[in-house]
Design a protein around this motif. Structure first.
Motif, PDB file in Angstrom:
ATOM      1  N   PRO A  35       0.814  -1.220   0.000  1.00  0.00           N
ATOM      2  CA  PRO A  35       0.000   0.000   0.000  1.00  0.00           C
ATOM      3  C   PRO A  35       0.849   1.272   0.000  1.00  0.00           C
ATOM      4  CG  PRO A  35      -0.786  -1.567   1.650  1.00  0.00           C
ATOM      5  CD  PRO A  35       0.524  -2.085   1.153  1.00  0.00           C
ATOM      6  N   VAL A  36       0.359   2.276  -0.693  1.00  0.00           N
ATOM      7  CA  VAL A  36       0.968   3.600  -0.689  1.00  0.00           C
ATOM      8  C   VAL A  36      -0.036   4.555  -0.060  1.00  0.00           C
ATOM      9  CG1 VAL A  36       1.913   5.483  -2.063  1.00  0.00           C
ATOM     10  CG2 VAL A  36       2.318   3.109  -2.752  1.00  0.00           C
ATOM     11  N   TYR A  37       0.398   5.279   0.973  1.00  0.00           N
ATOM     12  CA  TYR A  37      -0.509   6.138   1.723  1.00  0.00           C
ATOM     13  C   TYR A  37      -0.389   7.589   1.262  1.00  0.00           C
ATOM     14  CZ  TYR A  37      -0.535   2.051   4.754  1.00  0.00           C
ATOM     15  OH  TYR A  37      -0.645   0.772   5.230  1.00  0.00           O
ATOM     16  N   ASP A  38      -1.491   8.300   1.339  1.00  0.00           N
ATOM     17  CA  ASP A  38      -1.481   9.752   1.172  1.00  0.00           C
ATOM     18  C   ASP A  38      -0.941  10.310   2.476  1.00  0.00           C
ATOM     19  OD1 ASP A  38      -1.858  12.376   0.562  1.00  0.00           O
ATOM     20  OD2 ASP A  38      -4.035  12.270   0.373  1.00  0.00           O
ATOM     21  N   PHE A  39       0.338  10.600   2.501  1.00  0.00           N
ATOM     22  CA  PHE A  39       1.071  10.852   3.738  1.00  0.00           C
ATOM     23  C   PHE A  39       1.380  12.333   3.897  1.00  0.00           C
ATOM     24  CE2 PHE A  39       5.114  11.411   5.962  1.00  0.00           C
ATOM     25  CZ  PHE A  39       4.925  10.672   7.120  1.00  0.00           C
ATOM     26  N   ALA A  40       1.261  12.852   5.120  1.00  0.00           N
ATOM     27  CA  ALA A  40       1.581  14.254   5.373  1.00  0.00           C
ATOM     28  C   ALA A  40       2.182  14.415   6.763  1.00  0.00           C
ATOM     29  CB  ALA A  40       0.329  15.115   5.250  1.00  0.00           C
ATOM     30  N   LEU A  41       3.198  15.253   6.844  1.00  0.00           N
ATOM     31  CA  LEU A  41       3.795  15.640   8.121  1.00  0.00           C
ATOM     32  C   LEU A  41       3.221  16.999   8.500  1.00  0.00           C
ATOM     33  CD1 LEU A  41       5.908  14.668  10.195  1.00  0.00           C
ATOM     34  CD2 LEU A  41       7.601  16.038   8.955  1.00  0.00           C
ATOM     35  N   VAL A  42       2.639  17.080   9.693  1.00  0.00           N
ATOM     36  CA  VAL A  42       1.841  18.247  10.092  1.00  0.00           C
ATOM     37  C   VAL A  42       2.423  18.892  11.344  1.00  0.00           C
ATOM     38  CG1 VAL A  42      -0.383  18.917  11.087  1.00  0.00           C
ATOM     39  CG2 VAL A  42      -0.306  17.497   9.039  1.00  0.00           C
ATOM     40  N   SER A  43       2.412  20.211  11.370  1.00  0.00           N
ATOM     41  CA  SER A  43       2.842  20.945  12.556  1.00  0.00           C
ATOM     42  C   SER A  43       1.782  21.978  12.930  1.00  0.00           C
ATOM     43  CB  SER A  43       4.176  21.656  12.307  1.00  0.00           C
ATOM     44  OG  SER A  43       4.456  22.572  13.349  1.00  0.00           O
ATOM     45  N   ALA A  44       1.601  22.144  14.241  1.00  0.00           N
ATOM     46  CA  ALA A  44       0.698  23.187  14.733  1.00  0.00           C
ATOM     47  C   ALA A  44       1.478  24.408  15.205  1.00  0.00           C
ATOM     48  CB  ALA A  44      -0.155  22.642  15.878  1.00  0.00           C
ATOM     49  N   ALA A  45       2.788  24.397  14.991  1.00  0.00           N
ATOM     50  CA  ALA A  45       3.635  25.467  15.511  1.00  0.00           C
ATOM     51  C   ALA A  45       4.445  26.138  14.415  1.00  0.00           C
ATOM     52  CB  ALA A  45       4.554  24.905  16.592  1.00  0.00           C
ATOM     53  N   GLY A  46       3.874  26.279  13.237  1.00  0.00           N
ATOM     54  CA  GLY A  46       4.590  26.903  12.138  1.00  0.00           C
ATOM     55  C   GLY A  46       5.191  25.877  11.206  1.00  0.00           C
ATOM     56  N   ASP A  47       6.033  26.353  10.287  1.00  0.00           N
ATOM     57  CA  ASP A  47       6.590  25.472   9.265  1.00  0.00           C
ATOM     58  C   ASP A  47       7.544  24.428   9.825  1.00  0.00           C
ATOM     59  OD1 ASP A  47       5.178  26.803   7.367  1.00  0.00           O
ATOM     60  OD2 ASP A  47       6.829  28.120   6.773  1.00  0.00           O
ATOM     61  N   SER A  48       8.229  24.746  10.914  1.00  0.00           N
ATOM     62  CA  SER A  48       9.203  23.806  11.456  1.00  0.00           C
ATOM     63  C   SER A  48       9.114  23.767  12.971  1.00  0.00           C
ATOM     64  CB  SER A  48      10.626  24.194  11.029  1.00  0.00           C
ATOM     65  OG  SER A  48      10.981  25.456  11.568  1.00  0.00           O
ATOM     66  N   VAL A  49       9.561  22.658  13.539  1.00  0.00           N
ATOM     67  CA  VAL A  49       9.594  22.492  14.992  1.00  0.00           C
ATOM     68  C   VAL A  49      10.985  22.001  15.382  1.00  0.00           C
ATOM     69  CG1 VAL A  49       7.133  21.971  15.194  1.00  0.00           C
ATOM     70  CG2 VAL A  49       8.746  20.100  14.813  1.00  0.00           C
ATOM     71  N   ARG A  50      11.349  22.277  16.616  1.00  0.00           N
ATOM     72  CA  ARG A  50      12.648  21.842  17.118  1.00  0.00           C
ATOM     73  C   ARG A  50      12.450  20.595  17.973  1.00  0.00           C
ATOM     74  NH1 ARG A  50      17.712  23.714  17.496  1.00  0.00           N
ATOM     75  NH2 ARG A  50      17.071  25.612  16.413  1.00  0.00           N
ATOM     76  N   THR A  51      13.166  19.554  17.644  1.00  0.00           N
ATOM     77  CA  THR A  51      13.056  18.314  18.393  1.00  0.00           C
ATOM     78  C   THR A  51      13.804  18.435  19.719  1.00  0.00           C
ATOM     79  OG1 THR A  51      15.072  17.290  17.523  1.00  0.00           O
ATOM     80  CG2 THR A  51      13.055  17.061  16.205  1.00  0.00           C
ATOM     81  N   ARG A  52      13.612  17.445  20.584  1.00  0.00           N
ATOM     82  CA  ARG A  52      14.324  17.447  21.867  1.00  0.00           C
ATOM     83  C   ARG A  52      15.822  17.256  21.664  1.00  0.00           C
ATOM     84  NH1 ARG A  52      13.994  11.770  25.077  1.00  0.00           N
ATOM     85  NH2 ARG A  52      15.301  13.050  26.411  1.00  0.00           N
ATOM     86  N   HIS A  53      16.215  16.824  20.462  1.00  0.00           N
ATOM     87  CA  HIS A  53      17.626  16.571  20.176  1.00  0.00           C
ATOM     88  C   HIS A  53      18.328  17.803  19.614  1.00  0.00           C
ATOM     89  CE1 HIS A  53      16.183  12.468  20.603  1.00  0.00           C
ATOM     90  NE2 HIS A  53      15.295  12.732  19.671  1.00  0.00           N
ATOM     91  N   GLY A  54      17.564  18.879  19.382  1.00  0.00           N
ATOM     92  CA  GLY A  54      18.179  20.132  18.979  1.00  0.00           C
ATOM     93  C   GLY A  54      18.088  20.469  17.510  1.00  0.00           C
ATOM     94  N   PHE A  55      17.728  19.517  16.665  1.00  0.00           N
ATOM     95  CA  PHE A  55      17.614  19.845  15.244  1.00  0.00           C
ATOM     96  C   PHE A  55      16.157  20.115  14.891  1.00  0.00           C
ATOM     97  CE2 PHE A  55      17.420  15.183  15.428  1.00  0.00           C
ATOM     98  CZ  PHE A  55      16.251  14.919  14.731  1.00  0.00           C
ATOM     99  N   GLU A  56      15.945  20.754  13.750  1.00  0.00           N
ATOM    100  CA  GLU A  56      14.602  21.146  13.343  1.00  0.00           C
ATOM    101  C   GLU A  56      14.037  20.179  12.310  1.00  0.00           C
ATOM    102  OE1 GLU A  56      14.497  25.195  12.092  1.00  0.00           O
ATOM    103  OE2 GLU A  56      14.629  25.972  14.146  1.00  0.00           O
TER     104      GLU A  56
END
Length: 318
Positions: A35-56
């Motif tokens: 199967p191929v999914y209609d996949f999307a990465l979503v944020s509620a805090a703008g275009d990018s978020v910072r992970t706990r590891h320090g990278f965006e």
């Protein structure tokens, strides 16, 4: 069936759990007829978020994208980092319209904040189960399982159990053949049951990784036989008592429970991929009789073998 999958990118998110969702649902495996999914990465805090590891991490969509999702995936995140109120509102609305919502590890806390765990069985990483129960007293938190499905809400334990949780959802939607094929592509164990303990080794040890590796392979090759714990122990060169104790320690369940699970998996394969009569499947899987096969099949999967075949039998190619 799952077609539209959304994964949340959260401030303070954990990269591994986010990556598990992306690996299972975000890769085009059509070259393997998967199967191929209609996949999307979503944020509620703008275009990018910072992970706990320090990278965006840059997200391709905003929260509005949740409105069309069949499945919404919530990865682990740092509980000290607040998440937008709108996110919990959208999760609640999605569940109310019938979408499935799945979390890994501390992602369950966001589901709890949305009220999605109230009155439901759920889990999280064993380090956080007491805190989850304290914050959400109406949730029925289970502290020693890999994953729990209760209605449209699926919660998984920490880190590697996220793979088990995702494969469970794929298996329920598309059948064990698809889930096993994806697991092989990921070089992951194809199946660990949700009720197995979080802190145990995987049910089938890798070659050479455990004294039980050889006996597990031998059991799998002899599922049609009337195997007893005593016979398994002899093959492992242990006393039955020592074998049962070692098996529980390394596999996370009893020998007979694991044996039954492997037999059910083999029956699923025959029901999905062959026209073999159910009476013959009962013999080949070691259940002996159709009634015995049906009993264990219903107990494990909640459906009869005939019903499972009607649902998951792949159509024959002309």
């Amino acid at each position: 069936m799952i077609g539209d999958v959304v994964v949340l990118a959260l401030e303070g998110g954990h990269a591994f759990e986010l990556g598990v969702f992306c690996e299972v649902f975000g890769i085009d495996r059509s070259d393997g007829a998967l199967p191929v999914y209609d996949f999307a990465l979503v944020s509620a805090a703008g275009d990018s978020v910072r992970t706990r590891h320090g990278f965006e991490v840059r997200a391709s969509h905003g929260v509005d994208r949740l409105a069309s999702a069949d499945l919404i995936c919530v990865p682990a995140y740092d509980l000290a980092v607040p998440q937008p109120d709108r996110l919990t509102d959208e999760l609640r609305a999605a569940a109310e319209r019938g979408a499935r919502v799945m979390s890994i590890c501390t992602g369950a806390f966001l589901l709890g904040a949305a009220g999605l765990l109230d009155g439901r069985r759920c889990t999280t990483h064993w380090r956080y189960t007491d805190e989850l129960a304290r914050r959400h007293p109406r949730a029925r938190v289970e502290s020693d399982v890999l994953y729990v499905e209760d209605g449209p809400i699926i919660t998984g334990a920490g880190t590697a159990a996220g793979v088990d949780t995702c494969l469970h959802v794929v298996r329920a939607a598309h059948g064990s053949a698809v889930a096993n094929a994806i697991a092989r592509r990921m070089v992951a164990p194809p199946h660990r049951e949700g009720g197995q303990r979080q802190y145990r080794e995987r049910p089938q040890a890798r070659q050479g990784a455990s004294p039980l590796s050889a006996v597990l392979n031998w059991i799998e090759a002899n599922l049609d036989r009337n195997l007893t714990v005593e016979e398994m122990a002899r093959h492992a060169h242990m006393s039955p008592r020592t074998f049962a104790r070692r098996f529980q320690q390394e596999v996370g369940t009893t020998p007979l429970q694991w044996l039954t699970g492997q037999r059910v998996l083999l029956a699923q394969h025959h029901l999905e991929a062959t026209d073999t009569p159910v009476t013959a499947i009962a013999g080949r899987t070691g259940f002996g009789t159709v009634d015995n096969l049906r009993h264990h099949f219903v107990r494990r999967l909640g459906v009869t073998p005939q019903g499972y075949r009607r649902t998951f039998r792949a159509p024959r190619e002309e």
